[in-house]
Design an enzyme around this catalytic site. Structure first.
Site, PDB file in Angstrom:
ATOM      1  N   ASP A   1       1.314  -6.396  -4.605  1.00  8.30           N
ATOM      2  CA  ASP A   1       0.524  -6.422  -3.380  1.00  8.30           C
ATOM      3  C   ASP A   1       1.007  -7.666  -2.643  1.00  8.30           C
ATOM      4  O   ASP A   1       1.091  -8.758  -3.242  1.00  8.30           O
ATOM      5  CB  ASP A   1      -0.961  -6.559  -3.755  1.00  8.30           C
ATOM      6  CG  ASP A   1      -1.870  -6.468  -2.554  1.00  8.30           C
ATOM      7  OD1 ASP A   1      -1.634  -7.218  -1.579  1.00  8.30           O
ATOM      8  OD2 ASP A   1      -2.815  -5.671  -2.572  1.00  8.30           O
TER       9      ASP A   1
ATOM     10  N   CYS B   1      -4.885 -19.791  20.474  1.00  4.15           N
ATOM     11  CA  CYS B   1      -4.798 -18.596  21.332  1.00  4.15           C
ATOM     12  C   CYS B   1      -3.545 -17.814  20.940  1.00  4.15           C
ATOM     13  O   CYS B   1      -2.472 -18.400  20.832  1.00  4.15           O
ATOM     14  CB  CYS B   1      -4.640 -18.974  22.802  1.00  4.15           C
ATOM     15  SG  CYS B   1      -5.968 -19.962  23.462  1.00  4.15           S
TER      16      CYS B   1
ATOM     17  N   ASP C   1       0.020  -7.003   4.511  1.00  4.23           N
ATOM     18  CA  ASP C   1      -0.795  -8.211   4.691  1.00  4.23           C
ATOM     19  C   ASP C   1       0.039  -9.449   4.994  1.00  4.23           C
ATOM     20  O   ASP C   1      -0.338 -10.263   5.827  1.00  4.23           O
ATOM     21  CB  ASP C   1      -1.676  -8.451   3.458  1.00  4.23           C
ATOM     22  CG  ASP C   1      -2.838  -7.469   3.413  1.00  4.23           C
ATOM     23  OD1 ASP C   1      -3.161  -6.882   4.466  1.00  4.23           O
ATOM     24  OD2 ASP C   1      -3.423  -7.276   2.323  1.00  4.23           O
TER      25      ASP C   1
ATOM     26  N   THR D   1       0.816  -1.214   0.000  1.00  5.00           N
ATOM     27  CA  THR D   1       0.000   0.000   0.000  1.00  5.00           C
ATOM     28  C   THR D   1       0.852   1.268   0.000  1.00  5.00           C
ATOM     29  O   THR D   1       0.493   2.275  -0.621  1.00  5.00           O
ATOM     30  CB  THR D   1      -0.925  -0.012   1.239  1.00  5.00           C
ATOM     31  OG1 THR D   1      -1.820  -1.115   1.106  1.00  5.00           O
ATOM     32  CG2 THR D   1      -1.723   1.260   1.365  1.00  5.00           C
TER      33      THR D   1
HETATM   34  N1  ASP Z   1      -2.706  -5.425   0.393  1.00  7.15           N
HETATM   35  C1  ASP Z   1      -1.576  -4.594   0.821  1.00  7.15           C
HETATM   36  C2  ASP Z   1      -0.325  -5.460   0.781  1.00  7.15           C
HETATM   37  O1  ASP Z   1      -0.136  -6.269   1.644  1.00  7.15           O
HETATM   38  C3  ASP Z   1      -1.830  -4.089   2.176  1.00  7.15           C
HETATM   39  C4  ASP Z   1      -0.800  -3.169   2.718  1.00  7.15           C
HETATM   40  O2  ASP Z   1       0.272  -2.980   2.219  1.00  7.15           O
HETATM   41  O3  ASP Z   1      -1.105  -2.564   3.780  1.00  7.15           O
HETATM   42  O4  ASP Z   1       0.449  -5.332  -0.119  1.00  7.15           O
END
Ligand code: ASP
Length: 348
Positions: free
Chosen positions: A65, A286, A98, A17
């Site tokens: 991504d 957990c 992610d 992102t």
């Molecule tokens: N979907 C994005 C990624 O993991 C999410 C992020 O960067 O916050 O590349």
């Protein structure tokens, strides 16, 4: 403020992102990320700008991504770091959030004994978005990557430095998105002060000499499965995964301190799989605490089936460790022994 260091740092950009821009199809990796990052850093107040370490910039192929990252992407990133780490004082990896904790865990096993900082970070919002955390995370990561006493793979996010193989993404939106449930933070930034808690660092505990292991993970994609138990799970469902010849390892996610249904048929499936040399480990569903798989009668079945305890490891650390060990040219016994041994501070 962190003192300026002589050798430059290296930023390796992989995607996420942080560098994305709005497109007709939604957020997607944008162009010219190096120029955009340098421009954003140049807008910092002058004292902070003066304290920023110099850095070089490289990109790892086409930005992605991180939800598309695969084990061979972890391997490509580790090879790049191994190739150039001697020329720089420290490395910052910009990565999507992610699967950031998965990559950080895998890097830790591949770069065992690294003698300088490898700091991985990302952002919840694109660099140019209102209220973005990107600039703060990059500046903070650069500060930690300039600290020679940090000698391991660490994850930096929202002013907190965590051991890479102990961290998990914990929030889908909040800028404080990462946690390290079973290991205290390695450092933190408060305002303009960067503090490293050196007594917790691998350098102070078990770093040892650099002994990189840079395997090819290509043949292992999909070879390790992740199997969280649910009430009502049946032996045939466990067998559906474990009887498949393509599956070489499994991470079981069991209940509480190490419980599974009291179902001998499940134990039988597990025992047959370990008997065929599959590497199977159990961690708890957990997030906090550890598993002790012989403690309850209901969990004893795991020990009898040859399932290894994953102790207090995160799912990311346990999964990537299974992949990593399966890629090593070593015997099953050695794999099992190494799984049970802390290699990079990943388990208690
Ligand atoms: N979907 C994005 C990624 O993991 C999410 C992020 O960067 O916050 O590349």
């Amino acid at each position: 403020m962190t003192p300026p260091c002589a050798a430059p740092l290296l930023i390796i950009y992989t995607g996420g992102t942080l560098g994305m821009i709005d497109t007709d199809q939604g957020l997607a990796p944008g162009p010219d990320v190096e120029a955009r990052v340098r421009r954003a850093l140049a807008g910092l107040p002058s004292a902070r700008l003066a304290a920023l370490p110099d850095f070089l910039w490289q990109e790892l192929g086409t930005p992605i991504d991180s939800s598309s990252a695969r084990p061979n992407d972890w391997a490509a990133l580790a090879s790049k770091i191994a190739d150039c780490h001697r020329d720089v004082a420290g490395i910052v990896v910009l990565h999507g959030t992610d699967t950031l904790a998965w990559t950080a865990s895998s890097l830790a096993y591949q770069l065992q004994g690294i003698d300088r900082p490898v700091v991985i970070t990302g952002a919840m919002l694109p660099l140019e978005a209102d209220g973005s955390d990107a600039l703060h995370n990059i500046e903070t990561a650069l500060g930690f990557a300039a600290m020679p006493r940090l000698q391991e793979v660490a994850l930096c996010f929202d002013g907190v430095l965590l051991r890479g193989c102990r961290a998990r993404k914990w929030h889908t939106q909040d800028r404080h998105a990462f946690a390290s449930p079973n290991q205290g933070r390695l450092g933190e930034r408060r305002g303009d002060d960067w503090t490293l808690i050196e007594s917790r660092g691998l350098e102070a505990t078990q770093r040892g000499a650099p002994r990189f292991e840079l395997p090819d993970y290509a043949g292992l994609e999909g070879a390790v499965v992740r199997l969280p138990l649910w009430p009502g799970i049946n032996a045939w469902q466990v067998a559906a995964w474990l009887d498949d010849d393509r599956v070489q390892g499994a991470l079981l996610e069991v209940w509480g301190g190490g419980n599974v249904p009291d179902d001998l048929a499940i134990g039988q499936v597990l025992a047959e799989a370990t008997g065929r040399g599959k590497l199977i480990a159990a961690i708890s569903q957990c997030p906090y605490g550890t598993v002790d798989i012989g403690h309850y009668a209901a969990g004893r079945l795991l020990a009898e089936a040859g399932v290894m305890s994953g102790d207090d490891m995160t799912a990311e650390a346990a999964y990537t460790k299974l992949v990593h060990l399966l890629a090593q040219p070593i015997s099953d016994d050695q794999r099992r022994r190494r799984f049970m041994t802390p290699l990079v501070g990943e388990r208690g």
